[in-house]
Scaffold this active site. Sequence first.
Site, short mmCIF file in Angstrom:
data_model
loop_
_atom_site.label_atom_id
_atom_site.label_comp_id
_atom_site.label_asym_id
_atom_site.label_seq_id
_atom_site.Cartn_x
_atom_site.Cartn_y
_atom_site.Cartn_z
N SER A 1 10.41 6.51 8.59
CA SER A 1 10.67 5.73 9.46
C SER A 1 11.77 6.08 10.70
CB SER A 1 11.72 4.50 8.74
OG SER A 1 12.48 3.79 9.70
N LYS B 1 13.49 6.42 4.29
CA LYS B 1 12.20 5.83 3.95
C LYS B 1 10.94 6.69 3.70
CE LYS B 1 11.02 1.87 4.25
NZ LYS B 1 10.39 0.77 4.77
N HIS C 1 -2.85 -10.77 -13.50
CA HIS C 1 -1.76 -11.65 -12.73
C HIS C 1 -0.76 -10.92 -12.12
CE1 HIS C 1 -3.86 -15.21 -14.63
NE2 HIS C 1 -3.66 -14.49 -15.84
N GLU D 1 -1.51 1.68 3.69
CA GLU D 1 -1.61 0.33 4.48
C GLU D 1 -2.84 0.59 5.16
OE1 GLU D 1 2.44 1.45 4.97
OE2 GLU D 1 2.56 -0.64 5.19
#
Length: 463
Positions: free
Chosen positions: A282, A288, A161, A295
Amino acid sequence: MTDTTANAMWGGRFAAGPDAIMEAINASIGFDKRLARQDIEGSRAHAAMLAAAGILSDSDASAIREGLLTVLSEIEGGTFEFSTALEDIHMNVEARLKQVIGEPAGRLHTARSRNDQVATDFRLWVREQCDAAILGLEALMRALLAQAEQGADWVMPGFTHLQTAQPVTWGHHMMAYVEMFARDRGRMMDARARMNESPLGAAALAGTSFPIDRHMTAEALGFDRPMANSLDAVSARDFALEFLSAASICAMHLSRFAEELVIWSSAQFRFVRLSDRFSTGSSIMPQKKNPDAAELIRAKIGRIFGANVALMMVMKGLPLAYSKDMQEDKEQVFDAADNLMLALAAMEGMVRDMTANREALERAAGSGFSTATDLADWLVRVLGLPFRDAHHVTGTLVAMAEGAGVDLPDLDLAQMQSVHPGITASIFEVLGVHNSVASRMSYGGTAPAQVRAQIARWKEILP
Ligand code: ARG
């Protein structure tokens, strides 16, 4: 612009050429040019067989076989001019062959149809993709094995979980993916073995009256045998669906792993550091470093499974044998295969390059009462408590620790004994995360010794 001349290949009964829209919807050359090499291989095998069977003269057959090599080199060299009016790769190649060698070119299509031709070309193409996927998966498995070997005894939290459950080892987690990708590899191997039968010689649908030798062409093209039913041979696309199904399951596994990498590389987790080579920055936030490759791999399942669904829908209502609907089989498979190979390569690169943060993993492994099960097991093993009672005692201790804002090993013996008087100091031996993982020696368990045994097994199996 509408071409008013009837098609040179099949236009005998036509007075006029197709409407421009008709040509646009009908043509597949825009994408099936990717089958050029397979098409020429198939035609060369067919020509050799026609000569061996006495259907074609030896001189015509060798002119055809030579001429086809010329056409292939033009295509591979980028000088070939593809024509939409010629519809597809089969007719483009044949028309060019006619320009190169003249009259004998017209004899190549004896005892053959584009129906068995396209089925053969496409099978050869998908078979190569199975091989490529198998190689890609093996490379990825080797990258995972290297990670597993390095961190066979590094502890990290195991989750259920996405809540801390029990400590596991980094090696164990990496090896879980080795098992998944091994099954994906097995599915590709199974699909390859099943699809490796030749449709060539099924002709349009019924076979042919010419004395062809389908075993000869099957063997020349590396197929195990000719397909046993000519209707089935030109109608079947389950080989492509099997590839897409295997690809979809593999993409799903890649997506799950990619999701973990996205989570693990976040500032909140810091379990892994992805290399600069497999991250991006970024344009506005200078701090970043984004896990874009992960992704994008996570997203690839969308188009790959989409291709699977699309082809399933194309096929589901088609009567035997060939219907033009089946021309819509290729683009989906091309796209799915390209993206699967890319995702496999990107994942392999990411895994090879990434650095696991041993300290962060260990810190996280010890938090969240991860050794509560070990405590309960100790109560069973040492004090002889029934597991249900041990579960309850442990739950009370967890609540006590939680109330005090500490972890289980931070409770002192007196506090523990206030919950169960039988508890002794040796309980602290099982509360450490290293003891916890080392004790899980059941077959396939997380103990470093078990993990190392699995690593050794896979190193034996993998080529
Ligand atoms: N371009 C066609 C395809 O991809 C080749 C087969 C055409 N066969 C036919 N009977 N029109 O399916």
